[in-house]
Design a protein around this motif. Sequence first.
Motif, short mmCIF file in Angstrom:
data_model
loop_
_atom_site.label_atom_id
_atom_site.label_comp_id
_atom_site.label_asym_id
_atom_site.label_seq_id
_atom_site.Cartn_x
_atom_site.Cartn_y
_atom_site.Cartn_z
N ARG A 73 0.83 -1.20 0.00
CA ARG A 73 0.00 0.00 0.00
C ARG A 73 0.87 1.25 0.00
N THR A 74 0.32 2.29 -0.61
CA THR A 74 0.98 3.59 -0.65
C THR A 74 -0.08 4.66 -0.82
N THR A 75 0.33 5.90 -0.83
CA THR A 75 -0.59 6.98 -1.15
C THR A 75 -0.52 7.25 -2.65
N ALA A 76 -1.55 7.86 -3.17
CA ALA A 76 -1.55 8.22 -4.59
C ALA A 76 -0.44 9.22 -4.89
N GLN A 77 -0.18 10.13 -3.97
CA GLN A 77 0.88 11.12 -4.18
C GLN A 77 2.24 10.44 -4.28
N ASP A 78 2.51 9.47 -3.40
CA ASP A 78 3.78 8.75 -3.45
C ASP A 78 3.88 7.87 -4.69
N ARG A 79 2.76 7.30 -5.10
CA ARG A 79 2.76 6.45 -6.30
C ARG A 79 3.07 7.28 -7.55
N VAL A 80 2.45 8.44 -7.67
CA VAL A 80 2.70 9.30 -8.82
C VAL A 80 4.16 9.75 -8.81
N ALA A 81 4.68 10.10 -7.64
CA ALA A 81 6.08 10.51 -7.53
C ALA A 81 7.01 9.37 -7.92
N GLU A 82 6.69 8.16 -7.52
CA GLU A 82 7.50 6.98 -7.87
C GLU A 82 7.50 6.75 -9.37
N ILE A 83 6.35 6.88 -10.01
CA ILE A 83 6.26 6.68 -11.46
C ILE A 83 7.08 7.75 -12.18
N ARG A 84 6.95 8.99 -11.75
CA ARG A 84 7.72 10.08 -12.37
C ARG A 84 9.22 9.82 -12.21
N SER A 85 9.63 9.37 -11.04
CA SER A 85 11.04 9.10 -10.79
C SER A 85 11.54 7.93 -11.64
N ARG A 86 10.74 6.90 -11.76
CA ARG A 86 11.15 5.71 -12.50
C ARG A 86 11.27 5.97 -13.99
N TYR A 87 10.32 6.70 -14.55
CA TYR A 87 10.30 6.91 -16.00
C TYR A 87 10.95 8.21 -16.45
N GLY A 88 11.00 9.20 -15.57
CA GLY A 88 11.53 10.51 -15.95
C GLY A 88 10.44 11.41 -16.50
N ASP A 89 10.49 12.67 -16.16
CA ASP A 89 9.44 13.61 -16.54
C ASP A 89 9.32 13.84 -18.04
N ASP A 90 10.38 13.63 -18.78
CA ASP A 90 10.35 13.88 -20.22
C ASP A 90 9.95 12.67 -21.05
N SER A 91 9.73 11.53 -20.41
CA SER A 91 9.31 10.33 -21.13
C SER A 91 7.81 10.40 -21.43
N VAL A 92 7.33 9.52 -22.27
CA VAL A 92 5.90 9.43 -22.56
C VAL A 92 5.12 9.22 -21.27
N VAL A 93 5.57 8.27 -20.45
CA VAL A 93 4.87 7.98 -19.20
C VAL A 93 4.99 9.17 -18.24
N GLY A 94 6.13 9.81 -18.20
CA GLY A 94 6.30 10.98 -17.34
C GLY A 94 5.36 12.11 -17.71
N ARG A 95 5.25 12.38 -19.00
CA ARG A 95 4.33 13.43 -19.46
C ARG A 95 2.89 13.06 -19.14
N PHE A 96 2.55 11.80 -19.39
CA PHE A 96 1.20 11.32 -19.10
C PHE A 96 0.87 11.46 -17.61
N ILE A 97 1.76 10.98 -16.75
CA ILE A 97 1.43 10.94 -15.32
C ILE A 97 1.32 12.36 -14.74
N ARG A 98 2.10 13.27 -15.27
CA ARG A 98 1.97 14.67 -14.82
C ARG A 98 0.59 15.21 -15.19
N ARG A 99 0.14 14.90 -16.40
CA ARG A 99 -1.19 15.35 -16.84
C ARG A 99 -2.31 14.66 -16.07
N ALA A 100 -2.11 13.38 -15.79
CA ALA A 100 -3.16 12.58 -15.15
C ALA A 100 -3.23 12.78 -13.63
#
Length: 191
Positions: free
Chosen positions: A144-171
Amino acid sequence: MNPVMDAWTIDRAMRVAEAELSTTLPRRWAHSRGVARRATCLTRVLGDDASLLKAAATLHDVGYAPRLAATGFHPLDGARFLRDEHRADKRLVRLVANHSFALLEAEERGLQEELATEFPLLDQPLLVDTLVYCDMTTTPDGDRTTAQDRVAEIRSRYGDDSVVGRFIRRAAPEIFASVERVEAALAAQPR
């Protein structure tokens, strides 16, 4: 009994996801099992659709399996696999295809029209929100985690400039709003 689960049992969903993910992507399999555990906590909110949510939670990332990665976009690849190879229920397939605001990522990948046409978003906001909640409050290892920590983890793993990074920032705002709606629905339920 829910007619969807007559044709597609939770046990079957677990077997399919395990067969596709456990050996090739064990961490993704751990995440999927954790998301399914989270779904179990939402029975009182969803009633008859609780089994559908648990099956979708179990299968939501099946499209990451290497043999299924036709487009490289796991929600679309997973939904096509479930529809074509397993003739899964349409609502189940549409939940998998659209989990966690996949339409926004599809737009980043140039697949928005394809996803929206082939697998329209269900008009059941609470059901859609609960799958977002389960996915976005579970770590890659199934904890279990918080949504805020999960989004931060995804951004960290993929990088903000990746497709997933851009998506997760928007989502992110939509993800946080979904999680808040589910938490409010849980709080409003008698224990």
